[in-house]
Motif scaffolding. Structure first.
Motif, PDB file in Angstrom:
ATOM      1  N   ALA A  22       0.836  -1.210   0.000  1.00  0.00           N
ATOM      2  CA  ALA A  22       0.000   0.000   0.000  1.00  0.00           C
ATOM      3  C   ALA A  22       0.870   1.259   0.000  1.00  0.00           C
ATOM      4  O   ALA A  22       0.533   2.263  -0.647  1.00  0.00           O
ATOM      5  N   GLU A  23       2.013   1.214   0.696  1.00  0.00           N
ATOM      6  CA  GLU A  23       2.946   2.359   0.717  1.00  0.00           C
ATOM      7  C   GLU A  23       3.499   2.634  -0.680  1.00  0.00           C
ATOM      8  O   GLU A  23       3.592   3.792  -1.112  1.00  0.00           O
ATOM      9  N   VAL A  24       3.871   1.569  -1.391  1.00  0.00           N
ATOM     10  CA  VAL A  24       4.414   1.731  -2.745  1.00  0.00           C
ATOM     11  C   VAL A  24       3.327   2.247  -3.689  1.00  0.00           C
ATOM     12  O   VAL A  24       3.581   3.121  -4.525  1.00  0.00           O
ATOM     13  N   THR A  25       2.109   1.730  -3.540  1.00  0.00           N
ATOM     14  CA  THR A  25       0.995   2.168  -4.393  1.00  0.00           C
ATOM     15  C   THR A  25       0.719   3.659  -4.185  1.00  0.00           C
ATOM     16  O   THR A  25       0.455   4.391  -5.139  1.00  0.00           O
ATOM     17  N   LYS A  26       0.802   4.103  -2.930  1.00  0.00           N
ATOM     18  CA  LYS A  26       0.617   5.525  -2.626  1.00  0.00           C
ATOM     19  C   LYS A  26       1.693   6.360  -3.320  1.00  0.00           C
ATOM     20  O   LYS A  26       1.410   7.412  -3.897  1.00  0.00           O
ATOM     21  N   ARG A 266      11.404  -2.780  -4.596  1.00  0.00           N
ATOM     22  CA  ARG A 266      10.699  -3.135  -3.349  1.00  0.00           C
ATOM     23  C   ARG A 266       9.346  -3.771  -3.684  1.00  0.00           C
ATOM     24  O   ARG A 266       8.958  -4.781  -3.097  1.00  0.00           O
ATOM     25  N   LYS A 267       8.649  -3.168  -4.642  1.00  0.00           N
ATOM     26  CA  LYS A 267       7.347  -3.707  -5.038  1.00  0.00           C
ATOM     27  C   LYS A 267       7.492  -5.121  -5.601  1.00  0.00           C
ATOM     28  O   LYS A 267       6.699  -6.013  -5.284  1.00  0.00           O
ATOM     29  N   ARG A 268       8.513  -5.326  -6.424  1.00  0.00           N
ATOM     30  CA  ARG A 268       8.737  -6.663  -6.978  1.00  0.00           C
ATOM     31  C   ARG A 268       8.985  -7.685  -5.879  1.00  0.00           C
ATOM     32  O   ARG A 268       8.453  -8.791  -5.904  1.00  0.00           O
ATOM     33  N   ARG A 269       9.813  -7.320  -4.894  1.00  0.00           N
ATOM     34  CA  ARG A 269      10.122  -8.247  -3.812  1.00  0.00           C
ATOM     35  C   ARG A 269       8.875  -8.539  -2.977  1.00  0.00           C
ATOM     36  O   ARG A 269       8.635  -9.686  -2.578  1.00  0.00           O
TER      37      ARG A 269
END
Length: 282
Positions: A22-26, A266-269
């Protein structure tokens, strides 16, 4: 007697991974709001073309060739993973975790942030030095900044367990550079190409062919370096301004590229770990 692991060294639960995603999506949504300065800082192409001497045009053409070579075999830009491996292992050990991995997101994040800071410092010094010189120092600055960008992206990828000796990973590296300098439409297209849209698995091999077919848009990557050159060239006429702006633009370029790399890797991991955990639960 074994000491308990510090929370930052422990692998995340599925709920914690959901929160991290959710942090990355933001962050991705925030990228859609182009800053006014970003729009204003693009010099009109005709003006830029007029003030750009042949040596810079030649250098940009050479960089496009070198990026092609980097994707095919790594060329001069491929980094060694040993230094990053040592950094991540020491971060994990300091948090009370294993030196060998698998590493927690917080350990990988801390390592990536340290590498971004180092890159920023190098870029600041480099930009100030080339900002004071003439066209020949600027001709050195463009490939140096590009090379530093590629180095930082690859090192951050290694933090999250992605090896640039794999050709698919080198394609991803260049797409990270494109994302950092693209407009809203371009950013969304890149996320889709790389299978990083919400709900994707994080396995970029699924999106590699699409990314490779569109990689001809390399000059998008070079545009930001060319724009920075144009401003530095203009500001060289003002005492001290060339040094200050040179330091600022190079630092900002590495900050943007580094943060983009950190978020996308980070999102990929996160996506990969969520897929593994759900697979193990079935």
């Amino acid at each position: 007697m074994a000491h308990p692991q510090h929370p930052s060294a422990q692998l995340e639960t599925l709920e914690q991974l959901d929160a991290a995603l959710a942090e990355v999506t933001k962050w991705e949504k925030e990228q859609k709001k182009l800053m006014i300065w970003d729009r204003m800082s693009r010099l009109p192409f005709k003006l830029l073309d007029k003030i750009t001497p042949k040596i810079i045009h030649d250098k940009i053409g050479q960089l496009l060739d070198e990026l092609g070579g980097y994707i095919q075999n790594g060329g001069n830009y491929l980094v060694a993973g040993r230094k990053v491996g040592t950094l991540v292992a020491s971060q994990s050990q300091a948090a009370g975790g294993s030196e060998r991995g698998p590493y927690s997101l917080s350990v990988m994040d801390a390592s990536a942030l340290q590498l971004i800071q180092t890159g920023r410092e190098t870029a600041t010094i480099q930009g100030a030095t080339t900002g004071v010189g003439g066209v020949f120092t600027l001709a050195v600055d463009i490939p140096a900044t590009l090379g530093l960008s590629l180095k930082v992206i690859q090192e951050i990828g290694l933090c999250y367990g992605y090896d640039p000796t794999d050709k698919a990973e080198r394609i991803f590296t260049v797409k990270v550079m494109q994302f950092a300098s693209s407009d809203i439409v371009g950013k969304q297209a890149i996320l889709e190409e790389l299978n990083l849209q919400t709900g994707g698995s994080g396995d970029i091999l699924e999106g590699t062919n699409a990314a490779l077919s569109k990689i001809k848009g390399w000059h998008e990557v070079i545009t930001v370096y060319r724009d920075n050159f144009g401003w530095k060239k203009l500001l060289q006429m003002v005492p001290v301004a060339g040094i200050v702006f040179g330091a600022y633009t190079n630092r900002k370029t590495i900050e943007d590229v580094g943060e983009t790399a950190r978020m996308l890797y980070r999102k990929r991991r996160i996506l990969a770990r969520m897929t593994e955990m759900r697979g193990a639960a079935e």
